[in-house]
Design an enzyme around this catalytic site. Structure first.
Site: not given
Ligand code: NDP
Length: 289
Positions: A49, A93, A116
């Site tokens: 990412k 994450q 997200d």
């Protein structure tokens, strides 16, 4: 059978984003990655990412926190980023260590920075079909593949294997939305589904997101179906330099000959997830202006 090349489509999106970001004068979009612990898969996902963000011109910052961090300490770290006006997107994450309740962390990421799309507000907006919601990146990536390949969804039977908040549920909601891609009839299957095969065999579009290597075999799939393999399973492989290889939830060799469209693993949904994260970050930046 046509292979859906996620690498190629993701690269296309990245090129589109590069142009948009280069046209921004002044401070560029900035995303913060929060990683707890050293889980090798998480390390590698976050690195990917970061690299993609850099290639687009999106600024990123990585915050690495110890595995034994408490939930309150992690919430405090998230809040610091919520308050920082130079940060437009925050990604925590997953998976988080088992002593931390993921749901609580996700719900404390500012909804405006929730690139997200796991915050309850954004998930709720998705259900309400409000188009200003951040859609979680893997479901958004799946829908983008369907849209770009112009695969019909109206009146089609979409069967989703998996009911997680991260993949299964939001993907089903997107197929259910009014319009294209959408207007599908959606069936969710999970570990308690009885006679799973009777559902998968009737799927026009089958999405496998269960985390079981090669679970979907040829006999489970209808001739001419579209098969989207979300699974990423790390299998030990001493012949590789990395010591492992990635395989999906679908038995590709058995299923591909029956499918009209199929995504490979790797190179299918995975790169789309990263591309959609970047797209969400740009969206968060634009909304903040
Ligand atoms: P979860 O473990 O959160 O959810 C798995 C789901 O599969 C659950 O709903 C579970 O049912 C169901 N399931 C498990 N075993 C079976 C079975 N034998 N039969 C039917 N259903 C079953 O996983 P995620 O949704 O987070 O991820 C799924 C897969 O996708 C993983 O391989 C993951 O690595 C991958 N992934 C890939 C991404 C990408 O970018 N390509 C991004 C995110 C995930 P129940 O609810 O009853 O337990």
């Amino acid at each position: 059978m046509e292979l859906i090349n996620g690498n190629e489509i993701a690269q296309h999106i990245i090129e589109e984003l590069k142009v948009k970001v280069s046209n921004i004068h002044g401070p560029k979009p900035c995303v913060v990655f929060i990683r707890v612990g050293e889980d090798p898969a998480s390390v590698s996902y976050v690195r990917k990412k970061e690299k993609t963000a850099a290639s687009i011109g999106i600024k990123s910052r990585l915050k690495i926190l110890p595995e034994n961090i408490t939930q309150d300490q992690l919430l405090n770290e998230v809040e610091k980023e919520n308050q920082d006006p130079s940060v437009h997107g925050i990604l925590v994450q997953a998976p988080l260590p088992s002593h931390i309740e993921e749901r609580i962390i996700f719900n404390n990421v500012s909804p405006q920075k929730d690139v997200d799309g796991f915050n309850a507000l954004n998930l709720g907006k998705l259900c309400q079909e409000q188009n200003d919601a951040f859609i979680s990146c893997t479901p958004a990536g799946i829908i983008e593949l369907i849209e770009r390949k112009k695969i019909p969804t109206e009146g089609k039977h979409v069967v989703i294997l998996g009911r997680s908040l991260i993949v299964g549920k939001p993907t089903g909601m997107l197929f259910l939305q009014k319009g294209f891609p959408g207007n599908a009839t959606v069936t969710f299957c999970h570990s308690r589904t009885v006679d799973l095969q009777s559902y998968t065999q009737r799927a026009d579009i089958l999405v496998a997101a269960i985390g079981r290597p090669q679970f979907v075999t040829g006999d489970m799939v209808k001739q001419g179906a579209t098969v989207i393999d979300v699974g990423i399973n790390r299998i030990e492989d001493p012949s590789r330099k990395s010591g492992f290889r990635l395989i999906g939830d679908v038995h590709f060799e058995q299923v591909a000959p029956k499918a009209q469209f199929i995504t490979p693993v790797p190179g299918g949904v995975g790169p789309m997830t990263v591309a959609m994260l970047m797209s969400n970050t740009l969206q968060a930046f634009q909304k903040s202006q």
